[in-house]
Design an enzyme around this catalytic site. Structure first.
Site, PDB file in Angstrom:
ATOM      1  N   GLU A 147       0.809  -1.210   0.000  1.00  0.00           N
ATOM      2  CA  GLU A 147       0.000   0.000   0.000  1.00  0.00           C
ATOM      3  C   GLU A 147       0.849   1.270   0.000  1.00  0.00           C
ATOM      4  O   GLU A 147       0.520   2.239  -0.664  1.00  0.00           O
ATOM      5  CB  GLU A 147      -0.920  -0.004   1.226  1.00  0.00           C
ATOM      6  CG  GLU A 147      -2.003   1.038   1.122  1.00  0.00           C
ATOM      7  CD  GLU A 147      -2.949   1.001   2.305  1.00  0.00           C
ATOM      8  OE1 GLU A 147      -2.865   0.065   3.114  1.00  0.00           O
ATOM      9  OE2 GLU A 147      -3.762   1.925   2.406  1.00  0.00           O
ATOM     10  N   ASP A 148       1.930   1.252   0.760  1.00  0.00           N
ATOM     11  CA  ASP A 148       2.655   2.502   0.993  1.00  0.00           C
ATOM     12  C   ASP A 148       4.019   2.618   0.322  1.00  0.00           C
ATOM     13  O   ASP A 148       4.707   3.612   0.507  1.00  0.00           O
ATOM     14  CB  ASP A 148       2.838   2.719   2.510  1.00  0.00           C
ATOM     15  CG  ASP A 148       1.495   2.872   3.211  1.00  0.00           C
ATOM     16  OD1 ASP A 148       0.543   3.328   2.550  1.00  0.00           O
ATOM     17  OD2 ASP A 148       1.394   2.537   4.408  1.00  0.00           O
TER      18      ASP A 148
END
Ligand code: MN
Length: 480
Positions: free
Chosen positions: A75-76
């Protein structure tokens, strides 16, 4: 926590498992998040390592720990699932993908969006419950570091935690985590009440300790002559549960009869009953407080004997008696079944059986079409109150409070529910909207060819009955 400490803790319960993958995941995550910081100003990786630490505390397996370390890299960071798969294989990648999917939809204040997200979460659980355990560990750390966010955000996240994550942990039988989440959320959802209550509890501490010491001394003296293994633990009640009790009884803290809670833990079921007899001999039991969750476990697998007695000086003491295994299950719930057995690794052989109710429940929930409907069912099914109702053959069914003979019929068998025309409770005819009570013996009358009625939808309380009825009515074009 640094890598060597994590490995030491992991090795305590999984001494023979190769930890290379954990070491690699740790390093991978440190590098992937290298230039990121948390709102606290700390290095982002501190969060990943805290999540892994919680999972190790639950004594989960190696792939889960790796996925905990890696849970935010998709996600990051620019990392792709293909890269992750190449480095860590399919199992760990699927876990990380599962957690990422749950994160990809952000909750909004609209119920529909939140419900949709929850539906996804439950579907993911059906695939692999470890995804949920990672998500809960993630939420726990986010709640512990909530003070660094803006107040509006704090409140939103705290509210979500209290209304959905804590009940889910409860439903999974993870009591320790549930109380932690509740008390963390309480601080932000009711700031003043929390501050007031925690100060009052603090002030009572010395008294509680002396009641406990007296209780322990009396019990220990008596048990010295027996060969019943035992340990006695004080039970700290969460501030949130005390606050709930104040609301329920509409009384200030000072008037709440909040007794000291103790746990007596022993080796076998028969010693649990022996200890119960001893407690009732040593102290005067309070009428109506005894409940046997050993012979009739709660739906989330919880087992214990509960009783309240009058201790020395008239102080009430709530006692829970259980075996070591029941204790583990009550603290860690479903997570307890992933624990490594000493020496070997692998899952509890009865795990599948124990998880069946969860899977079935999720299947029923899947049939519900609108997110709002789903959320309502989820909340109802997460309700803590439940009733135990018996079939004429003596089989027990656990149902949510307010459940009706129709819910009971569907819990016996879909066909029984579909063709239900009447019910007898304790040998008396009742209406189909009768609210079942614990201990009721319910007999369902069926008629071949009979079908569910539209108004049943307004009567039933369980997701199972509702989804079966709705499915039938939809197929017939009776409801949209
Ligand atoms: Mn995270």
């Amino acid at each position: 926590m640094e890598l060597p400490e994590l490995l030491v803790k992991f090795k305590e319960y999984a001494p023979h498992v190769d930890t290379t993958a954990i070491e690699l995941a740790y390093e991978y995550s440190v590098n992937a998040h290298a230039d990121q910081a948390r709102a606290s100003g700390e290095h982002y990786f501190v969060h990943c390592s805290a999540v892994a630490e919680s999972l190790i505390e639950l004594k989960l397996d190696m792939p889960t720990i790796c996925a905990g370390l890696l849970h935010d890299v998709l996600e990051d960071t620019p990392t792709t699932p293909e890269q992750l798969r190449k480095e860590f294989g399919d199992e760990i990648t699927r876990l990380v993908e599962g957690v990422t999917k749950l994160d990809s939809l952000h909750f909004t204040s609209h119920d529909d969006a939140q419900a949709e997200n929850w539906r996804k979460m439950m579907l993911a659980t059906a695939q692999d419950i470890r995804v949920i355990l990672i998500k809960l560990a993630d939420r726990l750390h986010n709640m512990k570091t909530l003070q660094f966010l803006k107040p509006e955000k704090q409140e939103r996240i705290a509210h979500e935690t209290a209304s959905l994550y804590a009940p889910l942990a409860h439903r999974l039988g993870m009591f320790r985590l549930k109380s932690q989440l509740e008390d963390l959320a309480f601080q932000y959802t009711h700031r003043e009440e929390y501050a007031e209550l925690s100060a009052k509890m603090e002030a009572l501490q010395a008294n509680r300790e002396s009641v406990l010491a007296n209780f322990k001394t009396t019990v220990e003296q008596h048990l010295a002559g027996t060969n019943i293994p035992h340990r006695i633990l004080a039970r700290t009640k969460s501030l949130w549960s005390i606050y709930q009790k104040m609301l329920r009884q509409n009384k200030p803290f000072e008037e709440i009869q909040d007794s000291l809670g103790v746990r007596v833990i022993t080796d076998t079921v028969s010693n649990c009953y022996a200890l119960l007899g001893i407690m009732h001999t040593l102290f005067k039991p309070v009428a109506g407080t005894f409940t046997d969750y050993i012979s009739v476990p709660k739906i989330n697998l919880y087992q214990s004997l509960h009783t309240t007695v009058m201790g020395l000086n008239g102080d009430l003491v709530e006692i829970q008696i259980r075996t070591e295994e029941m204790h583990r299950t009550s603290e860690y719930g479903i997570a307890a079944h992933w624990r490594y057995k000493s020496g070997e690794h692998g899952q509890d052989p009865h795990l599948e059986e124990k998880l069946n109710w969860l899977r079935q429940w999720i299947e029923w929930l899947q049939d519900l079409k609108s997110p709002r409907e789903f959320l309502e069912s989820l909340k109802t099914d997460l309700e803590l109150h439940q009733v135990f109702v018996f079939t004429p053959a003596g089989e027990v069914k656990a149902l949510p409070g307010g459940a009706t003979p129709i819910d009971f019929a569907f819990s016996v068998h879909t066909d029984v529910g579909m063709t239900c025309v009447g019910a007898r409770v304790n040998n008396k005819m009742v209406r189909l909207d009768y609210q079942l009570k614990s201990g009721d013996i319910c007999e369902i009358q069926t008629k071949k060819g009979s079908v569910p009625k539209k108004d049943w939808l307004g009567i039933v309380k369980t997701a199972r009955a509702r989804s079966k009825i709705r499915h039938f009515l939809r197929e017939k074009g009776i409801v949209a």
